[in-house]
Write an enzyme that holds these catalytic residues in place. Structure first.
Site, short mmCIF file in Angstrom:
data_model
loop_
_atom_site.label_atom_id
_atom_site.label_comp_id
_atom_site.label_asym_id
_atom_site.label_seq_id
_atom_site.Cartn_x
_atom_site.Cartn_y
_atom_site.Cartn_z
N HIS A 83 0.55 -1.21 0.41
CA HIS A 83 0.00 -0.51 0.01
C HIS A 83 0.91 1.07 0.19
O HIS A 83 1.04 2.16 -0.97
CB HIS A 83 -0.64 0.31 1.24
CG HIS A 83 -1.76 -0.88 1.18
ND1 HIS A 83 -2.98 -1.14 0.65
CD2 HIS A 83 -1.75 -2.02 2.46
CE1 HIS A 83 -3.77 -2.40 1.16
NE2 HIS A 83 -2.92 -3.07 1.44
O1 RIB Z 1 -4.48 0.08 5.20
C1 RIB Z 1 -3.02 0.23 4.84
C2 RIB Z 1 -2.57 0.95 5.43
O2 RIB Z 1 -2.71 0.40 7.69
C3 RIB Z 1 -0.98 0.92 5.18
O3 RIB Z 1 -0.69 2.01 5.78
C4 RIB Z 1 -0.83 0.56 5.94
O4 RIB Z 1 0.81 0.06 6.90
C5 RIB Z 1 -1.39 0.29 7.13
O5 RIB Z 1 -0.52 1.20 8.16
#
Ligand code: RIB
Ligand code: CA
Length: 314
Positions: free
Chosen positions: A241
């Site tokens: 992500h």
């Molecule tokens: O939903 C994904 C996010 O939440 C990313 O930043 C992951 O590291 C968690 O923090």
């Protein structure tokens, strides 16, 4: 000319890949890292950030600890996707840092770096938005020193921590609403709808592990997270992500965006923390730039290519 970059983070396995991508990219100059509660406690997110920068050979980059809790209401619980230490239980495989966190808190470091930068700074929040909300509330004059916020967060068509909410926005909805709705800073929002589509395979990870000792160490942080995402995705892969947001900061325009007004549900109930995107035509032009698409294979190749060069450059 390199773009000054600050990453606000809660490492976090995908945060680790995001920090590595920033370090591996000559287009940006990582001038600071600030940490926030989120995937794990602020003590652990700060410790992980220090260790990751030691691994990456960038202990020159200041790390300042930030918010230990959301603006208003406590975070209900923490997902276990990243393991107990935030790095699949393998944080201790990383080098011990030779320095501690900066004496300043996150907001003060952000303020000082923004004021000192020769040009407006790109800030990449990849955790809960508490530090950014506090910065903008305490120092509104600094908005003009921010080129844009490239934020990993939100789910347009569903969430990952609840049916509708993505973890970063859900962790502090009031802060997310402050930053995404109430402030007027340029925002590129990179939601999980896109980041999940950019997930990388176990084969991709194996290739990275074979490129350098640094690559192998990064992949060594993934077992718990990969196990979670095998279930979530239904195939042998994991979502990077946060690295997708950094990729956009490194190469502006890499992601296809559409501008829409947004809101964040802050009422208590099944929708809390949810991102609401107003796609009605009469609202075209206002709002935030939402990343909706990308050359997914090209993006995976770009990230792999950059991370593969890490061991060489160190
Ligand atoms: O939903 C994904 C996010 O939440 C990313 O930043 C992951 O590291 C968690 O923090
Ligand atoms: Ca994160």
């Amino acid at each position: 000319m390199t773009t000054p970059l600050i990453i606000d983070t809660d490492p976090g396995v995908d945060d680790a890949f995001a920090l590595a991508l920033a370090v591996a990219s000559p287009e940006v100059d990582l001038i600071g890292v600030t940490t926030v509660f989120g995937n794990v406690s602020p003590e652990l997110t700060t410790r992980n950030a220090l260790r990751l920068l030691a691994l990456l050979g960038r202990e020159d980059v200041p790390v300042a600890a930030g918010a230990a809790r959301p603006l208003v209401h406590p975070q209900p619980h923490v997902s276990r996707a990243h393991g107990g230490d935030g790095l699949s239980g393998h944080a201790d495989t990383l080098p011990e840092p030779t320095r501690g966190p900066d004496d300043r808190d996150a907001v003060t470091l952000l303020k000082d770096l923004l004021e000192a930068a020769d040009s407006p700074v790109t800030v990449v929040p990849i955790g809960p938005l508490t530090n950014i909300a506090l910065l903008l509330a305490a120092h509104p004059h600094l908005k003009e020193r921010i080129a844009r916020l490239v934020i990993m967060g939100g789910g347009v068509r569903g969430g990952n921590i609840t049916a509708v909410a993505e973890f970063n926005l859900w962790s502090d909805p009031e802060a997310a609403r402050r930053v995404l709705v109430e402030e007027d800073v340029p925002v590129t929002l990179v939601p999980m709808d896109l980041t999940r589509r950019c997930a990388v395979s176990a084969a991709w990870l194996a290739e990275l592990a074979g490129t350098s000792a640094v690559g192998a160490k990064l992949v060594g942080l993934t077992p718990d997270y990969l196990a979670t995402y095998r279930r979530f995705l239904g195939w042998d892969g994991m979502a990077l992500h946060d690295a997708v947001a950094v990729a956009e900061a490194v190469r502006p325009g890499l992601l296809e965006v559409r501008r829409h007004p947004v809101d964040v549900e802050c009422a208590f109930g099944p929708g809390r923390g949810g991102l609401l995107v107003d796609e009605r035509l009469e609202h075209q032009g206002s709002g935030v730039d939402i990343a909706v698409d990308a050359d997914l294979d090209g993006l995976r190749a770009f990230i792999l290519d950059r991370l593969s060069a890490l061991g060489v450059r160190q």
